[in-house]
Design a protein around this motif. Structure first.
Motif, PDB file in Angstrom:
ATOM      1  N   ASP A  75     -12.059 -55.646 -21.013  1.00 48.81           N
ATOM      2  CA  ASP A  75     -12.738 -56.593 -21.890  1.00 48.81           C
ATOM      3  C   ASP A  75     -12.908 -57.960 -21.250  1.00 48.81           C
ATOM      4  N   ARG A  76     -12.706 -58.067 -19.946  1.00 49.91           N
ATOM      5  CA  ARG A  76     -12.778 -59.357 -19.255  1.00 49.91           C
ATOM      6  C   ARG A  76     -14.010 -59.436 -18.350  1.00 49.91           C
ATOM      7  N   LEU A  77     -14.646 -60.593 -18.368  1.00 48.28           N
ATOM      8  CA  LEU A  77     -15.746 -60.878 -17.457  1.00 48.28           C
ATOM      9  C   LEU A  77     -15.244 -61.757 -16.330  1.00 48.28           C
ATOM     10  N   PHE A  78     -15.716 -61.496 -15.116  1.00 46.38           N
ATOM     11  CA  PHE A  78     -15.406 -62.342 -13.971  1.00 46.38           C
ATOM     12  C   PHE A  78     -16.640 -63.190 -13.664  1.00 46.38           C
ATOM     13  N   LEU A  79     -16.472 -64.493 -13.683  1.00 49.15           N
ATOM     14  CA  LEU A  79     -17.561 -65.425 -13.439  1.00 49.15           C
ATOM     15  C   LEU A  79     -17.286 -66.230 -12.179  1.00 49.15           C
ATOM     16  N   MET A  80     -18.355 -66.660 -11.535  1.00 50.83           N
ATOM     17  CA  MET A  80     -18.260 -67.541 -10.371  1.00 50.83           C
ATOM     18  C   MET A  80     -19.091 -68.788 -10.673  1.00 50.83           C
ATOM     19  N   PRO A  81     -18.476 -69.996 -10.563  1.00 49.75           N
ATOM     20  CA  PRO A  81     -19.230 -71.213 -10.888  1.00 49.75           C
ATOM     21  C   PRO A  81     -20.321 -71.492  -9.879  1.00 49.75           C
ATOM     22  N   ILE A  82     -21.420 -72.067 -10.374  1.00 51.10           N
ATOM     23  CA  ILE A  82     -22.534 -72.440  -9.502  1.00 51.10           C
ATOM     24  C   ILE A  82     -22.388 -73.879  -9.034  1.00 51.10           C
ATOM     25  N   GLY A  83     -21.839 -74.724  -9.884  1.00 47.56           N
ATOM     26  CA  GLY A  83     -21.665 -76.131  -9.538  1.00 47.56           C
ATOM     27  C   GLY A  83     -20.204 -76.524  -9.452  1.00 47.56           C
ATOM     28  N   ASP A  84     -19.934 -77.810  -9.656  1.00 46.10           N
ATOM     29  CA  ASP A  84     -18.584 -78.351  -9.584  1.00 46.10           C
ATOM     30  C   ASP A  84     -17.775 -77.886 -10.789  1.00 46.10           C
ATOM     31  N   THR A  85     -16.493 -77.576 -10.573  1.00 46.22           N
ATOM     32  CA  THR A  85     -15.626 -77.091 -11.651  1.00 46.22           C
ATOM     33  C   THR A  85     -14.746 -78.196 -12.226  1.00 46.22           C
ATOM     34  N   GLN A  86     -15.004 -79.436 -11.867  1.00 45.60           N
ATOM     35  CA  GLN A  86     -14.200 -80.547 -12.370  1.00 45.60           C
ATOM     36  C   GLN A  86     -14.294 -80.616 -13.892  1.00 45.60           C
ATOM     37  N   GLY A  87     -13.129 -80.653 -14.572  1.00 45.25           N
ATOM     38  CA  GLY A  87     -13.105 -80.769 -16.024  1.00 45.25           C
ATOM     39  C   GLY A  87     -12.890 -79.466 -16.755  1.00 45.25           C
ATOM     40  N   LEU A  88     -12.813 -78.330 -16.051  1.00 48.32           N
ATOM     41  CA  LEU A  88     -12.541 -77.065 -16.721  1.00 48.32           C
ATOM     42  C   LEU A  88     -11.102 -77.017 -17.197  1.00 48.32           C
ATOM     43  N   ALA A  89     -10.890 -76.410 -18.379  1.00 47.52           N
ATOM     44  CA  ALA A  89      -9.557 -76.335 -18.966  1.00 47.52           C
ATOM     45  C   ALA A  89      -9.390 -74.981 -19.638  1.00 47.52           C
ATOM     46  N   PRO A  90      -8.141 -74.540 -19.886  1.00 42.28           N
ATOM     47  CA  PRO A  90      -7.928 -73.268 -20.590  1.00 42.28           C
ATOM     48  C   PRO A  90      -8.600 -73.268 -21.956  1.00 42.28           C
ATOM     49  N   ASN A  91      -9.088 -72.088 -22.349  1.00 44.93           N
ATOM     50  CA  ASN A  91      -9.755 -71.865 -23.635  1.00 44.93           C
ATOM     51  C   ASN A  91     -11.078 -72.612 -23.762  1.00 44.93           C
ATOM     52  N   ALA A  92     -11.681 -73.007 -22.630  1.00 49.34           N
ATOM     53  CA  ALA A  92     -12.999 -73.635 -22.685  1.00 49.34           C
ATOM     54  C   ALA A  92     -14.016 -72.626 -23.233  1.00 49.34           C
ATOM     55  N   LYS A  93     -14.976 -73.120 -23.993  1.00 51.77           N
ATOM     56  CA  LYS A  93     -15.977 -72.261 -24.614  1.00 51.77           C
ATOM     57  C   LYS A  93     -16.965 -71.752 -23.575  1.00 51.77           C
ATOM     58  N   VAL A  94     -17.266 -70.446 -23.615  1.00 51.65           N
ATOM     59  CA  VAL A  94     -18.182 -69.809 -22.669  1.00 51.65           C
ATOM     60  C   VAL A  94     -19.314 -69.166 -23.462  1.00 51.65           C
ATOM     61  N   ALA A 273     -20.686 -65.915   2.289  1.00 55.34           N
ATOM     62  CA  ALA A 273     -20.633 -66.299   0.875  1.00 55.34           C
ATOM     63  C   ALA A 273     -20.416 -65.072  -0.007  1.00 55.34           C
ATOM     64  N   GLN A 274     -21.125 -63.991   0.289  1.00 59.74           N
ATOM     65  CA  GLN A 274     -20.940 -62.755  -0.473  1.00 59.74           C
ATOM     66  C   GLN A 274     -19.534 -62.199  -0.262  1.00 59.74           C
ATOM     67  N   ARG A 275     -18.999 -62.353   0.954  1.00 63.05           N
ATOM     68  CA  ARG A 275     -17.618 -61.893   1.217  1.00 63.05           C
ATOM     69  C   ARG A 275     -16.630 -62.656   0.341  1.00 63.05           C
ATOM     70  N   GLU A 276     -16.794 -63.975   0.235  1.00 63.07           N
ATOM     71  CA  GLU A 276     -15.900 -64.777  -0.603  1.00 63.07           C
ATOM     72  C   GLU A 276     -15.935 -64.307  -2.050  1.00 63.07           C
ATOM     73  N   ILE A 277     -17.145 -64.046  -2.551  1.00 63.61           N
ATOM     74  CA  ILE A 277     -17.290 -63.615  -3.941  1.00 63.61           C
ATOM     75  C   ILE A 277     -16.669 -62.242  -4.149  1.00 63.61           C
ATOM     76  N   ALA A 278     -16.961 -61.312  -3.252  1.00 64.63           N
ATOM     77  CA  ALA A 278     -16.474 -59.937  -3.401  1.00 64.63           C
ATOM     78  C   ALA A 278     -14.949 -59.864  -3.319  1.00 64.63           C
ATOM     79  N   LEU A 279     -14.362 -60.591  -2.377  1.00 64.57           N
ATOM     80  CA  LEU A 279     -12.904 -60.583  -2.258  1.00 64.57           C
ATOM     81  C   LEU A 279     -12.251 -61.237  -3.472  1.00 64.57           C
ATOM     82  N   ALA A 280     -12.915 -62.258  -4.036  1.00 64.27           N
ATOM     83  CA  ALA A 280     -12.341 -62.962  -5.185  1.00 64.27           C
ATOM     84  C   ALA A 280     -12.267 -62.075  -6.422  1.00 64.27           C
TER      85      ALA A 280
END
Length: 447
Positions: A75-94, A273-280
């Motif tokens: 039931d989990r989605l794996f996301l990769m940010p496109i921009g800066d992740t500054q300000g992300l916190a637990p339980n942030a709305k998606v 770049a694809q290697r970084e995403i796939a390994l993550a």
């Protein structure tokens, strides 16, 4: 028409009329929440979205951060940010964003520098958009593509004469670091006879992006070019999108009937770049740390270039491929060699000797040359390579004086011609040679 056929036709018409009248309710978008962030991978629960779709994450500052779905588990989605992740916190709305990933394109992009999402980087204001296209492009039936039948003048005599490229060909420029890939790419950018030039600077240093635009392109070259820049400090997904964005822009101009030159520096950074995403997201490494998805992404990107359908334009693509440690058996180099229509290898030994461009003629090949040039030029190119290869194979014996003239007529001819051969392969970076001038210079060298 018998009774059963009339009945089936009547039923089909009724079903079509009913389906037009029925209006399904719009899909309800359910927001999820961010539960975990490991490295650059975001784990989200409470929502569903397909692979490749976009989501918006609301940070503590209230500003949305774009991310792309790259995987899922239970039931989990794996996301990769496109921009800066500054300000992300637990339980942030998606919040999932419906629809595929589209980017805006238009003629107003000429002379502009944009990032991997099409946003301007040059401070010249917004860009007028004429159309929207899918970032992933659309597949063309291979049988509907126009054949490669016309030579392309790139302004470099060693390539024009010995490795003639065709309009719509896809070529790899393979070398280690500091051997002159970017300089040769800049020469081809300025000298190639093309309607539009699209440059993708993927994963390069920020200083090199600025230097390429200022020194290699210049103001005149930039007027007929579109530059897509995603430097090394961009997230891996943005670097991936930079290569796809450059290809999407080239496809747009090709569909308008233009002959496009697509230059991408480099295909290796795209693979990394694809290697970084796939390994993550947990994909196991296969070959020297590269997961299998890397080697499926490369042909998906490369196959988008080439000739379009009959009556449309063409995309001649030149990709630089970084051979780490000058290893021509590197997995990315080997994979690129298999999916491209030719490769031009740059040699560190030749560069160290002071000859530029440092093209290794013996290791380079254009797979379409035999179909687009005349028999006379083809025979001269083969004769040139034979003489050059003969000298290289016997260079040690010649240098130490162990070879005596008259022992082998082929070696004697190679010794006599080698200074002229070497001179033909060298070219100043600010001097262009047309296709006709290159062939004439090769004839004079061999005569």
């Amino acid at each position: 028409m018998d009774f059963s056929q009339r009945l089936n036709q009547s039923l089909a018409q009724k079903i079509a009329q009913l389906s037009e009248q029925i209006q399904l309710p719009p899909a309800v978008v359910v927001a999820g929440r961010l539960v975990r962030m490991v490295g650059m991978t975001l784990e989200v629960v409470g929502t569903h979205a397909p692979i490749g779709s976009r989501c918006q994450i609301i940070s503590t500052q209230g500003t949305p951060i774009e991310a792309e779905v790259v995987g899922f588990h239970d039931d989990r989605l794996f996301l990769m940010p496109i921009g800066d992740t500054q300000g992300l916190a637990p339980n942030a709305k998606v919040v999932p964003v419906p629809g595929g990933v589209k980017v805006g394109v238009g003629r107003a992009m000429l002379g502009r520098i944009v990032d991997g999402s099409g946003k301007p980087l040059d401070g010249k204001g917004p860009i007028e958009i004429e159309d929207e296209v899918l970032l992933s492009g659309r597949r063309l039936n291979p049988l509907s593509r126009a054949p490669i039948a016309e030579p392309l003048d790139v302004g470099v005599k060693a390539i024009n004469g010995l490795l003639t490229l065709g309009r719509g060909q896809r070529v790899g420029l393979m070398a280690g670091t500091g051997v002159g890939k970017s300089v040769l790419l800049g020469m081809m950018t300025r000298f190639t006879n093309a309607d539009i030039v699209v440059v993708g600077l993927i994963g390069e240093r920020g200083r090199e992006v600025n230097d390429f635009v200022r020194n290699n392109l210049g103001e005149e070259g930039l007027r007929r070019s579109v530059v897509v820049a995603t430097p090394a400090d961009d997230p891996p997904l943005m670097r991936l999108h930079g290569a796809m964005m450059a290809t999407a822009i080239a496809e747009y101009f090709r569909d308008l009937g233009m002959n496009v030159l697509l230059l991408m520096d480099s295909l290796t950074r795209f693979a990394q770049a694809q290697r970084e995403i796939a390994l993550a997201v947990g994909e196991p490494p296969a070959s020297k740390g590269y997961p299998p998805s890397v080697f499926s992404k490369l042909p998906q990107l490369v196959e988008r270039a080439g000739n379009g359908q009959a009556g449309s334009g063409s995309i001649t693509a030149i990709y630089t491929v970084l051979a780490e440690g000058d290893d021509q058996a590197d997995p990315v180099v080997d994979s690129a060699r298999g999916v491209l229509d030719g490769h031009i290898v740059l040699s560190r030994d030749i560069a160290d000797s002071g000859r530029y461009p440092a093209i290794d003629i013996e290791s380079s090949v254009s797979r379409v040359m035999v179909e687009i040039v005349g028999k006379e030029q083809l025979n001269q190119a083969r004769r040139f390579k034979q003489l050059y290869s003969t000298y290289q194979q016997n260079q040690d014996l010649i240098n130490v004086g162990a070879y005596r003239r008259g022992a082998d007529p082929q070696i004697d001819a190679a010794i006599a011609k080698y200074p002229a051969l070497n001179s033909f392969l060298a070219q100043p970076m600010d001097q262009a040679f047309t296709l006709q001038q290159s062939v004439q210079a090769m004839q004079q060298t061999l005569s």
